[in-house]
Scaffold this active site. Structure first.
Site, PDB file in Angstrom:
ATOM      1  N   ASP A  97       0.827  -1.219   0.000  1.00 49.65           N
ATOM      2  CA  ASP A  97       0.000   0.000   0.000  1.00 49.65           C
ATOM      3  C   ASP A  97       0.857   1.264   0.000  1.00 49.65           C
ATOM      4  O   ASP A  97       0.337   2.370  -0.065  1.00 49.65           O
ATOM      5  CB  ASP A  97      -0.917  -0.013   1.242  1.00 49.65           C
ATOM      6  CG  ASP A  97      -1.948   1.112   1.220  1.00 49.65           C
ATOM      7  OD1 ASP A  97      -2.340   1.520   0.119  1.00 49.65           O
ATOM      8  OD2 ASP A  97      -2.351   1.589   2.295  1.00 49.65           O
ATOM      9  N   SER A 139      -6.460   5.533   0.476  1.00 46.46           N
ATOM     10  CA  SER A 139      -6.900   4.301  -0.171  1.00 46.46           C
ATOM     11  C   SER A 139      -8.289   3.937   0.355  1.00 46.46           C
ATOM     12  O   SER A 139      -8.570   4.060   1.551  1.00 46.46           O
ATOM     13  CB  SER A 139      -5.906   3.158   0.054  1.00 46.46           C
ATOM     14  OG  SER A 139      -5.038   3.415   1.116  1.00 46.46           O
ATOM     15  N   GLN A 157      -6.223  -1.596  -6.125  1.00 43.28           N
ATOM     16  CA  GLN A 157      -6.691  -0.664  -5.113  1.00 43.28           C
ATOM     17  C   GLN A 157      -7.441   0.474  -5.773  1.00 43.28           C
ATOM     18  O   GLN A 157      -7.075   0.918  -6.866  1.00 43.28           O
ATOM     19  CB  GLN A 157      -5.481  -0.103  -4.363  1.00 43.28           C
ATOM     20  CG  GLN A 157      -5.795   1.025  -3.433  1.00 43.28           C
ATOM     21  CD  GLN A 157      -4.598   1.509  -2.627  1.00 43.28           C
ATOM     22  OE1 GLN A 157      -4.095   2.582  -2.890  1.00 43.28           O
ATOM     23  NE2 GLN A 157      -4.133   0.723  -1.678  1.00 43.28           N
TER      24      GLN A 157
HETATM   25  C1  LIG Z   1      12.797   8.359   3.057  1.00 42.33           C
HETATM   26  C2  LIG Z   1      11.503   7.695   2.627  1.00 42.33           C
HETATM   27  C3  LIG Z   1      10.573   8.744   2.242  1.00 42.33           C
HETATM   28  C4  LIG Z   1       9.179   8.336   2.218  1.00 42.33           C
HETATM   29  C5  LIG Z   1       8.322   9.230   2.992  1.00 42.33           C
HETATM   30  C6  LIG Z   1       6.885   8.949   2.930  1.00 42.33           C
HETATM   31  C7  LIG Z   1       6.279   9.456   1.715  1.00 42.33           C
HETATM   32  C8  LIG Z   1       5.100   9.115   1.335  1.00 42.33           C
HETATM   33  C9  LIG Z   1       4.155   8.475   2.218  1.00 42.33           C
HETATM   34  C10 LIG Z   1       3.265   7.545   1.519  1.00 42.33           C
HETATM   35  C11 LIG Z   1       2.018   7.429   2.308  1.00 42.33           C
HETATM   36  C12 LIG Z   1       1.317   6.249   1.920  1.00 42.33           C
HETATM   37  C13 LIG Z   1      -0.142   6.436   2.141  1.00 42.33           C
HETATM   38  C14 LIG Z   1      -0.842   5.277   1.560  1.00 42.33           C
HETATM   39  C15 LIG Z   1      -2.312   5.427   1.543  1.00 42.33           C
HETATM   40  C16 LIG Z   1      -2.913   5.286   2.892  1.00 42.33           C
HETATM   41  O1  LIG Z   1      -2.409   4.677   3.754  1.00 42.33           O
HETATM   42  S1  LIG Z   1      -4.409   6.042   3.160  1.00 42.33           S
HETATM   43  C17 LIG Z   1      -4.910   5.402   4.715  1.00 42.33           C
HETATM   44  C18 LIG Z   1      -5.900   4.299   4.580  1.00 42.33           C
HETATM   45  N1  LIG Z   1      -7.149   4.742   4.124  1.00 42.33           N
HETATM   46  C19 LIG Z   1      -7.966   5.534   4.887  1.00 42.33           C
HETATM   47  O2  LIG Z   1      -7.643   5.966   5.983  1.00 42.33           O
HETATM   48  C20 LIG Z   1      -9.353   5.840   4.364  1.00 42.33           C
HETATM   49  C21 LIG Z   1     -10.370   5.610   5.434  1.00 42.33           C
HETATM   50  N2  LIG Z   1     -11.673   5.995   5.012  1.00 42.33           N
HETATM   51  C22 LIG Z   1     -12.111   7.261   5.179  1.00 42.33           C
HETATM   52  O3  LIG Z   1     -11.430   8.112   5.725  1.00 42.33           O
HETATM   53  C23 LIG Z   1     -13.490   7.510   4.694  1.00 42.33           C
HETATM   54  O4  LIG Z   1     -14.071   6.324   4.282  1.00 42.33           O
HETATM   55  C24 LIG Z   1     -13.502   8.486   3.505  1.00 42.33           C
HETATM   56  C25 LIG Z   1     -12.886   9.827   3.880  1.00 42.33           C
HETATM   57  C26 LIG Z   1     -12.749   7.945   2.336  1.00 42.33           C
HETATM   58  C27 LIG Z   1     -14.979   8.648   3.216  1.00 42.33           C
HETATM   59  O5  LIG Z   1     -15.307   9.895   2.820  1.00 42.33           O
HETATM   60  P1  LIG Z   1     -16.710  10.544   3.164  1.00 42.33           P
HETATM   61  O6  LIG Z   1     -17.804   9.562   3.070  1.00 42.33           O
HETATM   62  O7  LIG Z   1     -16.802  11.716   2.297  1.00 42.33           O
HETATM   63  O8  LIG Z   1     -16.488  10.857   4.690  1.00 42.33           O
HETATM   64  P2  LIG Z   1     -16.693  12.158   5.512  1.00 42.33           P
HETATM   65  O9  LIG Z   1     -16.323  11.778   6.909  1.00 42.33           O
HETATM   66  O10 LIG Z   1     -18.049  12.714   5.262  1.00 42.33           O
HETATM   67  O11 LIG Z   1     -15.614  13.203   4.941  1.00 42.33           O
HETATM   68  C28 LIG Z   1     -14.250  13.045   5.192  1.00 42.33           C
HETATM   69  C29 LIG Z   1     -13.535  14.336   4.793  1.00 42.33           C
HETATM   70  O12 LIG Z   1     -13.641  14.566   3.374  1.00 42.33           O
HETATM   71  C30 LIG Z   1     -14.333  15.813   3.143  1.00 42.33           C
HETATM   72  N3  LIG Z   1     -15.204  15.644   1.990  1.00 42.33           N
HETATM   73  C31 LIG Z   1     -16.198  14.762   1.878  1.00 42.33           C
HETATM   74  N4  LIG Z   1     -16.757  14.858   0.679  1.00 42.33           N
HETATM   75  C32 LIG Z   1     -16.116  15.852   0.029  1.00 42.33           C
HETATM   76  C33 LIG Z   1     -16.226  16.424  -1.250  1.00 42.33           C
HETATM   77  N5  LIG Z   1     -17.138  15.995  -2.120  1.00 42.33           N
HETATM   78  N6  LIG Z   1     -15.389  17.416  -1.610  1.00 42.33           N
HETATM   79  C34 LIG Z   1     -14.445  17.865  -0.751  1.00 42.33           C
HETATM   80  N7  LIG Z   1     -14.274  17.350   0.497  1.00 42.33           N
HETATM   81  C35 LIG Z   1     -15.097  16.367   0.872  1.00 42.33           C
HETATM   82  C36 LIG Z   1     -15.113  16.062   4.399  1.00 42.33           C
HETATM   83  O13 LIG Z   1     -15.379  17.415   4.564  1.00 42.33           O
HETATM   84  C37 LIG Z   1     -14.169  15.563   5.457  1.00 42.33           C
HETATM   85  O14 LIG Z   1     -13.122  16.497   5.661  1.00 42.33           O
HETATM   86  P3  LIG Z   1     -12.610  16.875   7.115  1.00 42.33           P
HETATM   87  O15 LIG Z   1     -12.093  15.592   7.708  1.00 42.33           O
HETATM   88  O16 LIG Z   1     -13.808  17.368   7.851  1.00 42.33           O
HETATM   89  O17 LIG Z   1     -11.530  17.895   6.869  1.00 42.33           O
END
Ligand SMILES: CCCCCC/C=C\CCCCCCCC(=O)SCCNC(=O)CCNC(=O)[C@H](O)C(C)(C)COP(=O)(O)OP(=O)(O)OC[C@H]1O[C@@H](n2cnc3c(N)ncnc32)[C@H](O)[C@@H]1OP(=O)(O)O
Length: 316
Positions: free
Chosen positions: A230, A251, A301
């Protein structure tokens, strides 16, 4: 398509004397057993988003599921939904349901819970090893060997040494260096500078767990691969859009299939491509190759990507 080599690989093995045990094994994937089919997991590295790293939750869920299946069964697939952001301030509880035990397959359902609410649901399936005349796989892309490439950290030091680097970029690079990610990465086609040009949504890099894991526990290597898988997958969808930056990315779901034996503490080639993006979402597919060309695992994914256009002045 090439014939698949079903035999063991000729791996060059990381020596346990020279290399400490991976923190993924000693800490991240070492769950505490609280009760029957109930486990607690803690965190090691938390991304800048301050939501738990998806790979950590998937890897820990697979550890919990694997604890209730026999030694003769091996993980062959998992299907997960990330339903809420993980909170880095508290541990995660993993509740395992023994969905079915059959003659060849066993299925487990795992719920990862924080504050009494699910953050991830995961179905994992395990299968006993069975011989089959039906064997094929794609051919691994031809790329330079990891020994001929630089790690992400070495590349960052190289970019930092450039005299014309903007102060904001320097700060960004130093923040990246401060991460204690328990995996090592060697990009196959790293950009020559920190500023990026548009490219096709496809990237290739060598990856392995930092530290020693050792052979013998295939279930554990699958859990580590789930963690690793991931890490940089979602960013693949941003490659054609260097003038856009994600202000929200996460994700949404993650599926994985394990095909062959492998060691997650040895270099594996990760081939990532995004066949589609639209509606603030992107689909990304990944293939993890053993360095001897055997396809070890595949994953798919979908992620949410909300982007903003970056103006020239905000890039500096
Ligand atoms: C030296 C080495 C260097 C390396 C350094 C590192 C570099 C890079 C790092 C890489 C990182 C890797 C990351 C990999 C990916 C991940 O791990 S992601 C983590 C796992 N996934 C998750 O956590 C997702 C979990 N699920 C959720 O959070 C929710 O299901 C969802 C947000 C996806 C669902 O969304 P929704 O149904 O909209 O939920 P809400 O609670 O209502 O809203 C959440 C926020 O989104 C805003 N929002 C909603 N809709 C919209 C829209 N249409 N437009 C704009 N914004 C929207 C909403 O306002 C909420 O925002 P706030 O939280 O209030 O700010």
């Amino acid at each position: 398509m090439a014939e698949r080599d079903a035999g063991e690989s000729d791996h060059t093995t990381a020596s346990p004397q020279n290399d400490l045990r991976s923190v993924l094994v000693t800490s991240v994937l070492n769950l505490e057993e609280l009760d029957v089919d109930l486990y607690r997991g803690t965190h090691h590295w938390v991304p800048r988003s301050q939501r738990l790293f998806g790979g950590q939750i998937v890897g820990q869920a697979l550890v919990a599921a694997a604890k209730s299946v026999g030694d003769n069964l091996f993980a062959h697939s998992l299907h997960c939904y990330f339903v809420r952001a993980g909170d880095p301030k508290v541990p995660v509880l993993y509740q395992v349901e023994r969905t079915r035990d059959g003659r060849s397959f066993a299925v487990r359902s795992v719920k990862a819970v924080q504050h009494g609410q699910p953050i991830l649901t995961c179905q994992a399936s395990f299968h006993m090893q069975q011989p089959s005349p039906l064997q094929h796989q794609f051919t691994m892309p031809q790329v330079p060997q990891p020994e001929d490439l630089l790690t992400v950290e070495e590349l960052i030091h190289l970019y930092l040494s450039k005299p014309d680097l903007a102060e904001k970029s320097k700060q960004g690079l130093n923040k990246l260096l401060a991460n204690e990610v328990p995996i090592e990465i060697k990009p196959v086609n790293p950009p020559h500078s920190f500023t990026r040009a548009a490219s096709e949504p496809r990237k290739l890099f060598w990856v392995r767990a930092r530290g020693h894991i050792g052979e013998g526990n295939m279930k554990l290597h699958c859990c580590v691969a789930a963690y690793v898988s991931d890490f940089a997958l979602l960013g693949t969808a941003l490659l054609p859009y260097p003038n856009h930056r994600a202000h929200f990315s996460a994700s949404l779901d993650h599926a994985m299939w394990f095909h062959s034996t492998f060691r997650a503490d040895e270099w594996m080639l990760y081939e990532c491509e995004s066949p589609w993006a639209g509606g603030s979402r992107a689909l990304i597919q990944g293939r993890l190759w053993r360095r001897d060309g055997v396809l070890a695992a595949s994953c798919s994914q979908e992620g949410v990507l909300r982007v903003k256009e970056v103006t020239e002045s905000s890039k500096l």
